[in-house]
Scaffold this motif. Structure first.
Motif, PDB file in Angstrom:
ATOM      1  N   LEU A   1       0.827  -1.211   0.000  1.00 43.70           N
ATOM      2  CA  LEU A   1       0.000   0.000   0.000  1.00 43.70           C
ATOM      3  C   LEU A   1       0.863   1.262   0.000  1.00 43.70           C
ATOM      4  N   LEU A   2       1.957   1.240   0.755  1.00 38.38           N
ATOM      5  CA  LEU A   2       2.856   2.390   0.797  1.00 38.38           C
ATOM      6  C   LEU A   2       3.463   2.692  -0.571  1.00 38.38           C
ATOM      7  N   LEU A   3       3.968   1.668  -1.231  1.00 39.19           N
ATOM      8  CA  LEU A   3       4.631   1.882  -2.516  1.00 39.19           C
ATOM      9  C   LEU A   3       3.658   2.333  -3.600  1.00 39.19           C
ATOM     10  N   GLN A   4       2.384   2.031  -3.423  1.00 39.68           N
ATOM     11  CA  GLN A   4       1.388   2.504  -4.397  1.00 39.68           C
ATOM     12  C   GLN A   4       1.133   4.000  -4.265  1.00 39.68           C
ATOM     13  N   THR A   5       1.473   4.594  -3.116  1.00 40.52           N
ATOM     14  CA  THR A   5       1.107   5.988  -2.869  1.00 40.52           C
ATOM     15  C   THR A   5       2.033   6.999  -3.525  1.00 40.52           C
TER      16      THR A   5
END
Length: 176
Positions: free
Chosen positions: A122-126
């Motif tokens: 989820l972090l890397l998608q942001t």
């Protein structure tokens, strides 16, 4: 989970308004070292679980090995997308294995790995350097595996390898 929540909170507290920037996560090398130690710890603890059965339905795991020369030649966006593909397979593998493991120790460790891998996913998608969002249309190199411990090995290798080097590369840009 407290570790996943801590990771997400530390990220959200350091997001710049103009674009998402995981400044503290990237700039404070102690954080990635903490996540590497947690991955090693999870791998060790699942190895201590009693009588873990082989999975009746194999899970698909990414092959996360790489050469440093290949890695250096890629853009940060390409690296990010590659890690997202790896994490997507790991999250799916952990979820698939959870449904097959009734033994409490193994189920608890799989649940923790799922939360950690999903938080990184989820972090890397942001944050992104290219227009558009990540599309789940990647086909990373993968293998089928029936050993639960393999999921933990691959996760540790991903965090210790690609993710750590990716954060190191981002630090050169974000931590001036």
């Amino acid at each position: 989970s407290p570790p996943g929540l801590l990771l997400l909170t530390s990220f959200l507290l350091h997001v710049k308004e103009d674009r998402a920037s995981p400044t503290r996560l990237v700039c404070d090398n102690r954080l990635i070292q903490k996540y590497i130690m947690e991955a090693k710890d999870m791998e060790m603890r699942v190895g201590q679980c009693q009588a873990l059965p082989a999975l009746s339905c194999p899970v698909v795991l990414p092959l996360v090995d790489f050469t440093f020369q290949q890695w250096k030649s890629k853009s940060n966006e390409t690296k990010r997308r590659e890690i997202l593909c790896d994490l997507a397979l790991l999250v799916g593998a952990a979820a698939g294995a959870q449904g097959q493991v009734s033994e409490e120790c193994g189920a608890r460790q799989l649940s923790q790995l799922y939360r950690h891998a999903n938080t990184f996913f989820l972090l890397l998608q942001t944050f992104s350097w290219e227009a558009g969002h990540w599309e789940p249309s990647c086909s990373p190199h993968s293998m089928e595996q029936t050993h639960i411990t393999s999921i933990f090995l691959i996760y540790r290798q991903l965090v210790q390898g690609k993710l750590r080097f990716f954060f190191h590369d981002l630090a050169k840009v974000l931590c001036k």
